[in-house]
Design a protein around this motif. Structure first.
Motif, short mmCIF file in Angstrom:
data_model
loop_
_atom_site.label_atom_id
_atom_site.label_comp_id
_atom_site.label_asym_id
_atom_site.label_seq_id
_atom_site.Cartn_x
_atom_site.Cartn_y
_atom_site.Cartn_z
N ASN A 231 10.58 -44.38 14.38
CA ASN A 231 9.75 -43.28 13.89
C ASN A 231 10.27 -42.66 12.61
OD1 ASN A 231 7.85 -43.34 16.03
ND2 ASN A 231 9.41 -42.46 17.35
N ALA A 232 11.55 -42.84 12.33
CA ALA A 232 12.08 -42.37 11.05
C ALA A 232 11.37 -43.08 9.91
CB ALA A 232 13.59 -42.60 10.97
N PHE A 233 11.03 -44.35 10.14
CA PHE A 233 10.30 -45.10 9.12
C PHE A 233 8.80 -44.81 9.20
CE2 PHE A 233 14.05 -47.82 9.96
CZ PHE A 233 14.60 -47.78 8.70
N GLU A 234 8.29 -44.65 10.40
CA GLU A 234 6.83 -44.48 10.54
C GLU A 234 6.36 -43.12 10.06
OE1 GLU A 234 3.29 -45.12 13.86
OE2 GLU A 234 5.40 -45.21 14.46
N TYR A 235 7.10 -42.06 10.40
CA TYR A 235 6.62 -40.71 10.12
C TYR A 235 7.31 -40.02 8.95
CZ TYR A 235 4.45 -41.25 14.69
OH TYR A 235 3.71 -41.70 15.75
N PHE A 236 8.57 -40.33 8.70
CA PHE A 236 9.34 -39.49 7.79
C PHE A 236 9.54 -40.04 6.40
CE2 PHE A 236 11.37 -37.75 11.85
CZ PHE A 236 10.44 -36.72 11.92
N ILE A 237 9.18 -41.28 6.13
CA ILE A 237 9.36 -41.76 4.75
C ILE A 237 8.05 -41.84 3.99
CG2 ILE A 237 11.42 -43.09 5.36
CD1 ILE A 237 9.73 -45.63 5.08
N ASN A 238 6.93 -41.74 4.68
CA ASN A 238 5.64 -41.83 4.01
C ASN A 238 5.13 -40.49 3.53
OD1 ASN A 238 4.97 -44.71 4.17
ND2 ASN A 238 5.02 -44.38 6.38
N ASP A 239 5.68 -39.42 4.06
CA ASP A 239 5.30 -38.06 3.67
C ASP A 239 6.26 -37.57 2.58
OD1 ASP A 239 5.78 -34.99 3.98
OD2 ASP A 239 3.83 -35.35 4.95
N LYS A 240 5.72 -37.07 1.49
CA LYS A 240 6.54 -36.69 0.33
C LYS A 240 7.63 -35.70 0.70
CE LYS A 240 6.17 -34.72 -4.33
NZ LYS A 240 6.91 -35.80 -4.97
N LYS A 241 7.29 -34.68 1.50
CA LYS A 241 8.27 -33.66 1.86
C LYS A 241 9.45 -34.26 2.62
CE LYS A 241 7.34 -30.96 5.32
NZ LYS A 241 6.75 -29.91 6.18
N TYR A 242 9.15 -35.07 3.61
CA TYR A 242 10.21 -35.68 4.41
C TYR A 242 10.96 -36.75 3.62
CZ TYR A 242 7.91 -33.36 8.33
OH TYR A 242 7.36 -32.42 9.17
N ALA A 243 10.22 -37.52 2.81
CA ALA A 243 10.85 -38.59 2.04
C ALA A 243 11.89 -38.01 1.07
CB ALA A 243 9.81 -39.38 1.27
N GLU A 244 11.59 -36.88 0.47
CA GLU A 244 12.55 -36.26 -0.46
C GLU A 244 13.83 -35.86 0.27
OE1 GLU A 244 10.40 -33.13 -2.36
OE2 GLU A 244 9.45 -34.48 -3.82
N ILE A 245 13.69 -35.37 1.49
CA ILE A 245 14.88 -35.03 2.29
C ILE A 245 15.68 -36.29 2.59
CG2 ILE A 245 15.65 -34.20 4.55
CD1 ILE A 245 13.29 -32.20 4.44
#
Length: 385
Positions: A231-245
């Motif tokens: 889920n780190a790949f599915e949810y958190f890298i495609n969203d700009k806010k989370y990807a920047e973190i």
């Protein structure tokens, strides 16, 4: 000095799919997601000794719009070619369309490239019959032109995931760019790296995810970490806010090569990728990574994934006070590096910082604050001297 024993910590840390298990808690508020999902874990066997092939990436085979007659001819050739690829015999001809039949035709033209895991690759390609689109077929063809990918025990299962999300042309272009990066890489990935690359390839679908992929492929040491959540790949890298973190965390990890290469750190690195999903937790995580001495403590190393998962994120007054006391304890430990030679301190540091944990409970309210004050007192007033 008479002091109470440390009682707010248990050595038994709960994990579910590489992300901390949600344990029983009282009055603790969260404002950002922490996702749990099982993750497959395999041993880190390097691909380097498997005779990685340069493949036929330079050949001129392309996915084309073919006629009905050509489709029937290719289909007949596939299902009757049991001498070259016996696995083709199991393909139901109703699962073939004008796109995936060309992928099997490509395999037929390069039989020596797909000796490992051939049945799974064929099954994955046959599964594309429901998608029936050229974009997905082009992405899978790119993968087939990199046969070293399929020497891994995990990548053969990536065909479904990668192709399923490639129907959209923009997403397909993202996949192609990641495959280009991989094609230019050293290709000596361990099987654990290949598992994480499979998730990366399957789920990356935005330009923000592409930036994360570039960082991870350029310096792939982080991908050796066991327990990175799907889920780190599915949810958190495609969203700009989370990807920047994630990019900040990855940069910080890469700036500490001695930490990444130290014995045991990669067993705990997944917590930084999985559970840092907000600015508040990020600042705490960056402070931790700026002070690798903390990982000399086995108890701290074991606790860090859960510490990050349970780090209070809300604006609630108690949450702010818990954060404040946790940071004071962290600072007090960092200021006294000699304490890390003390076995008792090293065995209890995880408990000293993880003030919310009491056995199997995560405590809210005033309790963690009072525990934290006591723990800070122990460090600052010589209990471990």
């Amino acid at each position: 000095m008479n002091v109470l024993p440390i009682s707010n910590y248990s050595d038994t840390m709960g994990f579910k799919g590489g992300v901390s298990t949600r344990v029983l808690r009282k009055a603790i508020l969260k404002t950002t997601p922490n996702i749990e999902k099982p993750v497959a874990v395999m041993a880190g066997t390097a691909l380097a000794g498997l005779g990685v092939s340069a493949a036929s990436n330079t050949d001129n085979f392309k996915i084309r719009n073919i006629s009905d007659n050509e489709f029937q001819n290719k289909k007949y050739k596939i299902i009757r070619n049991e001498e070259t690829f016996d696995s083709f015999c199991t393909v139901n001809d109703r699962r073939l369309n004008k796109w995936n039949v060309q992928l099997l035709d490509y395999m037929l033209k390069h039989p020596e490239e797909y000796k490992e895991n051939r049945e799974e690759i064929v099954e994955g390609i046959a599964g594309l019959y429901e998608l029936n689109n050229k974009n997905s077929a082009n992405v899978v063809l790119k993968m087939l032109k990199m046969p070293w990918l399929f020497k891994s025990e995990s990548m053969q299962f990536a065909v479904d995931g990668v192709s399923y999300r490639s129907s959209d042309e923009k997403v397909a272009n993202i996949k192609m760019k990641i495959l280009d990066m991989l094609d230019k890489s050293d290709k000596d990935f361990t099987s654990m790296q290949m598992i994480n690359l499979k998730f990366l390839l399957s789920y990356a679908s935005t330009e923000d995810a592409l930036k994360v992929a570039e960082k991870l492929i350029e310096k792939p040491q982080i991908l050796k970490a066991h327990g990175i959540s799907e889920n780190a790949f599915e949810y958190f890298i495609n969203d700009k806010k989370y990807a920047e973190i994630k990019l900040e965390i990855i940069d910080k990890l890469n700036s500490n090569p001695e930490l990444l290469e130290s014995e045991g750190f990669l067993d705990h690195a997944h917590g930084f990728i999985n559970n840092v999903t907000d600015e508040i937790t990020k600042e705490f995580a960056l402070k931790v990574l700026d002070n690798p001495i903390l990982f000399k403590s086995i108890s701290f190393s074991k606790a860090i994934t859960n510490i990050l998962y349970e780090y209070p994120k809300s604006d609630h007054d108690n949450a702010q006070k818990i954060r404040e006391i946790m940071n004071k304890i962290l600072d007090a430990a960092i200021k006294r590096p000699e304490l890390f030679e003390n076995e008792k301190f090293s065995n209890e540091l995880g408990a000293l910082i993880f003030v919310q944990k009491n056995g199997d409970w995560i405590m809210g309210g005033e309790v963690p604050i009072e525990v934290g004050k006591r723990n800070l007192f122990l460090i600052e007033h010589g209990y471990y001297d």
